[in-house]
Motif scaffolding. Structure first.
Motif, PDB file in Angstrom:
ATOM      1  N   GLY A 134      -4.922   1.340   5.815  1.00 28.97           N
ATOM      2  CA  GLY A 134      -3.883   2.121   5.165  1.00 28.97           C
ATOM      3  C   GLY A 134      -4.304   3.562   4.967  1.00 28.97           C
ATOM      4  O   GLY A 134      -3.523   4.496   5.217  1.00 28.97           O
ATOM      5  N   GLN A 135      -5.536   3.759   4.529  1.00 26.55           N
ATOM      6  CA  GLN A 135      -6.061   5.102   4.338  1.00 26.55           C
ATOM      7  C   GLN A 135      -6.087   5.875   5.654  1.00 26.55           C
ATOM      8  O   GLN A 135      -5.698   7.056   5.717  1.00 26.55           O
ATOM      9  CB  GLN A 135      -7.468   5.003   3.744  1.00 26.55           C
ATOM     10  N   ASP A 136      -6.512   5.221   6.729  1.00 25.63           N
ATOM     11  CA  ASP A 136      -6.537   5.870   8.044  1.00 25.63           C
ATOM     12  C   ASP A 136      -5.134   6.248   8.497  1.00 25.63           C
ATOM     13  O   ASP A 136      -4.931   7.295   9.132  1.00 25.63           O
ATOM     14  CB  ASP A 136      -7.189   4.946   9.072  1.00 25.63           C
ATOM     15  N   SER A 137      -4.156   5.394   8.174  1.00 26.71           N
ATOM     16  CA  SER A 137      -2.775   5.691   8.540  1.00 26.71           C
ATOM     17  C   SER A 137      -2.282   6.949   7.834  1.00 26.71           C
ATOM     18  O   SER A 137      -1.587   7.784   8.432  1.00 26.71           O
ATOM     19  CB  SER A 137      -1.876   4.504   8.195  1.00 26.71           C
ATOM     20  N   VAL A 138      -2.641   7.107   6.578  1.00 27.27           N
ATOM     21  CA  VAL A 138      -2.250   8.307   5.844  1.00 27.27           C
ATOM     22  C   VAL A 138      -2.959   9.534   6.422  1.00 27.27           C
ATOM     23  O   VAL A 138      -2.346  10.592   6.607  1.00 27.27           O
ATOM     24  CB  VAL A 138      -2.566   8.137   4.345  1.00 27.27           C
ATOM     25  N   THR A 154      -3.492  10.039  -1.981  1.00 25.75           N
ATOM     26  CA  THR A 154      -3.553   8.639  -1.567  1.00 25.75           C
ATOM     27  C   THR A 154      -4.891   8.326  -0.917  1.00 25.75           C
ATOM     28  O   THR A 154      -5.485   7.267  -1.164  1.00 25.75           O
ATOM     29  CB  THR A 154      -2.408   8.323  -0.602  1.00 25.75           C
ATOM     30  N   VAL A 155      -5.377   9.244  -0.090  1.00 30.54           N
ATOM     31  CA  VAL A 155      -6.697   9.064   0.514  1.00 30.54           C
ATOM     32  C   VAL A 155      -7.758   8.946  -0.576  1.00 30.54           C
ATOM     33  O   VAL A 155      -8.635   8.061  -0.533  1.00 30.54           O
ATOM     34  CB  VAL A 155      -7.013  10.243   1.461  1.00 30.54           C
ATOM     35  N   ARG A 156      -7.660   9.823  -1.571  1.00 35.11           N
ATOM     36  CA  ARG A 156      -8.650   9.813  -2.654  1.00 35.11           C
ATOM     37  C   ARG A 156      -8.560   8.535  -3.486  1.00 35.11           C
ATOM     38  O   ARG A 156      -9.599   7.914  -3.797  1.00 35.11           O
ATOM     39  CB  ARG A 156      -8.437  11.037  -3.553  1.00 35.11           C
ATOM     40  N   LEU A 157      -7.349   8.131  -3.849  1.00 37.20           N
ATOM     41  CA  LEU A 157      -7.193   6.917  -4.652  1.00 37.20           C
ATOM     42  C   LEU A 157      -7.758   5.700  -3.931  1.00 37.20           C
ATOM     43  O   LEU A 157      -8.381   4.829  -4.551  1.00 37.20           O
ATOM     44  CB  LEU A 157      -5.715   6.690  -4.977  1.00 37.20           C
ATOM     45  N   THR A 158      -7.548   5.648  -2.622  1.00 40.33           N
ATOM     46  CA  THR A 158      -8.069   4.526  -1.848  1.00 40.33           C
ATOM     47  C   THR A 158      -9.595   4.512  -1.867  1.00 40.33           C
ATOM     48  O   THR A 158     -10.227   3.480  -2.113  1.00 40.33           O
ATOM     49  CB  THR A 158      -7.558   4.586  -0.401  1.00 40.33           C
ATOM     50  N   GLY A 159     -10.187   5.672  -1.595  1.00 43.84           N
ATOM     51  CA  GLY A 159     -11.637   5.744  -1.591  1.00 43.84           C
ATOM     52  C   GLY A 159     -12.231   5.427  -2.949  1.00 43.84           C
ATOM     53  O   GLY A 159     -13.255   4.729  -3.051  1.00 43.84           O
ATOM     54  N   GLU A 160     -11.602   5.927  -4.004  1.00 42.82           N
ATOM     55  CA  GLU A 160     -12.108   5.662  -5.347  1.00 42.82           C
ATOM     56  C   GLU A 160     -12.039   4.179  -5.678  1.00 42.82           C
ATOM     57  O   GLU A 160     -12.963   3.627  -6.297  1.00 42.82           O
ATOM     58  CB  GLU A 160     -11.316   6.470  -6.371  1.00 42.82           C
ATOM     59  N   TYR A 161     -10.941   3.530  -5.276  1.00 47.85           N
ATOM     60  CA  TYR A 161     -10.834   2.097  -5.556  1.00 47.85           C
ATOM     61  C   TYR A 161     -11.915   1.317  -4.803  1.00 47.85           C
ATOM     62  O   TYR A 161     -12.563   0.432  -5.374  1.00 47.85           O
ATOM     63  CB  TYR A 161      -9.449   1.565  -5.181  1.00 47.85           C
ATOM     64  N   ILE A 162     -12.112   1.637  -3.545  1.00 48.52           N
ATOM     65  CA  ILE A 162     -13.117   0.929  -2.755  1.00 48.52           C
ATOM     66  C   ILE A 162     -14.504   1.120  -3.366  1.00 48.52           C
ATOM     67  O   ILE A 162     -15.285   0.178  -3.497  1.00 48.52           O
ATOM     68  CB  ILE A 162     -13.072   1.400  -1.289  1.00 48.52           C
ATOM     69  N   ASP A 163     -14.815   2.347  -3.785  1.00 47.19           N
ATOM     70  CA  ASP A 163     -16.126   2.607  -4.376  1.00 47.19           C
ATOM     71  C   ASP A 163     -16.279   1.882  -5.716  1.00 47.19           C
ATOM     72  O   ASP A 163     -17.363   1.362  -6.030  1.00 47.19           O
ATOM     73  CB  ASP A 163     -16.330   4.108  -4.583  1.00 47.19           C
ATOM     74  N   TYR A 181       0.856  -1.189   0.000  1.00 43.17           N
ATOM     75  CA  TYR A 181       0.000   0.000   0.000  1.00 43.17           C
ATOM     76  C   TYR A 181       0.897   1.246   0.000  1.00 43.17           C
ATOM     77  O   TYR A 181       1.945   1.274   0.666  1.00 43.17           O
ATOM     78  CB  TYR A 181      -0.898  -0.012   1.237  1.00 43.17           C
ATOM     79  N   PRO A 182       0.517   2.313  -0.728  1.00 45.58           N
ATOM     80  CA  PRO A 182       1.398   3.479  -0.875  1.00 45.58           C
ATOM     81  C   PRO A 182       1.526   4.315   0.397  1.00 45.58           C
ATOM     82  O   PRO A 182       1.178   5.505   0.444  1.00 45.58           O
ATOM     83  CB  PRO A 182       0.747   4.265  -2.020  1.00 45.58           C
ATOM     84  N   VAL A 183       2.061   3.692   1.406  1.00 42.15           N
ATOM     85  CA  VAL A 183       2.152   4.329   2.722  1.00 42.15           C
ATOM     86  C   VAL A 183       3.141   5.493   2.720  1.00 42.15           C
ATOM     87  O   VAL A 183       3.042   6.395   3.549  1.00 42.15           O
ATOM     88  CB  VAL A 183       2.528   3.275   3.785  1.00 42.15           C
TER      89      VAL A 183
END
Length: 285
Positions: free
Chosen positions: A267-271, A243-252, A234-236
């Motif tokens: 991972g998103q929460d960590s960012v 990174t937050v946006r990319l994660t949310g977009e992938y999940i959606d 994960y792009p930590v």
């Protein structure tokens, strides 16, 4: 002072990371339990990489943290666990030419600390940092592997090769990681070197590539390696709203299985946490 509480305050954005790091360096010699000392220094190193203002970070790590740890190592009782703990931590953050020269000297025998045994494990640690900072490369990795032609040596060499600060080396490491052909231990070693926290610019293109690959990895690989990829590739290092946006977009978009969704959300929460901490540290500056 309760170091666990201080760390919680730092990671909860209640204490600026640079203040926490200063507290650790200033008070390290008062920590009597070696395990607590090692954990506290490791947490300070993590705070330096993730929670500090990026504008302050190079000076904070190279000009404050590394010299502080070097001094502690040089003043520690020769041959003690404390000396080794300080030296290992110093080897993880050394960045200035003089500090890198000391690591190189410990590796080739031209420098020494009284009582310090530079064993095989420490040699690989020193070399990995030199490689990460561009002060050593493939020739030195091959030479060290000749000294340690074991399975463990092969894994450490894989980590070092993936830590070479070069776009071609990162791409080669990424292709090996996503190939699905690496043995488990070599796969993990390669991911660890690839995700060098001092290489955020080189790793920026792999944020999108991670989300391009993670679904197929999750569907086709064994559970242990798929989970390791989802958590550790994960792009930590990309601490940004992107990174937050990319994660949310992938999940959606992909509606991943619950277990994968949980790992990606972590991972998103960590960012997000790191962004909050960086904001507090920026104000403290």
């Amino acid at each position: 002072l309760c170091w666990a509480a201080a760390w919680d305050m730092c990671r909860d954005a209640e204490l600026a990371a640079r203040r926490y790091i200063g507290m650790v360096i200033d008070a390290a010699d008062t920590i009597s339990e070696i395990g607590v000392l090692q954990t506290t220094i490791r947490q300070a190193s993590a705070a330096a990489r993730r929670f500090t203002d990026p504008a302050w970070r190079p000076a904070g790590i190279g000009g404050f943290m590394a010299p502080g740890l070097r001094h502690l190592a040089e003043q520690a009782q020769p041959g003690s666990d404390r000396q080794l703990a300080y030296l290992q931590a110093f080897a993880g953050v050394a960045a200035e030419p003089g500090d890198l020269a000391m690591l190189a000297g410990l590796l080739d025998g031209s420098a020494h600390l009284d009582g310090l045994e530079v064993d095989t494990e420490l040699r690989w640690r020193l070399l990995q940092r030199l490689v990460s900072q561009g002060a050593a490369g493939p020739a030195e990795i091959d030479a060290e592997l000749d000294r340690d032609p074991t399975d463990a040596g092969e894994r450490r060499a894989a980590t070092c090769r993936a830590a070479i600060p070069d776009a071609a080396a990162k791409e080669a490491a990424w292709q090996a990681i996503v190939s699905g052909t690496l043995p488990g231990a070599t796969f993990r070693a390669t991911v660890n070197g690839f995700q060098d926290p001092d290489h955020p610019e080189l790793l920026s293109p792999y944020a999108e590539k991670f989300f391009d690959a993670v679904g197929e990895v999750w569907a086709k690989w064994g559970s242990d390696m798929a989970q390791y990829f989802a958590s550790n590739a994960y792009p930590v290092t990309q601490i940004s709203e992107r990174t937050v946006r990319l994660t949310g977009e992938y999940i959606d978009r992909a509606d991943p299985p619950a277990a994968l969704r949980r790992l990606l959300t972590e991972g998103q929460d960590s960012v997000r946490r790191a962004l909050r901490c960086q904001q507090v540290d920026r104000r403290a500056g």
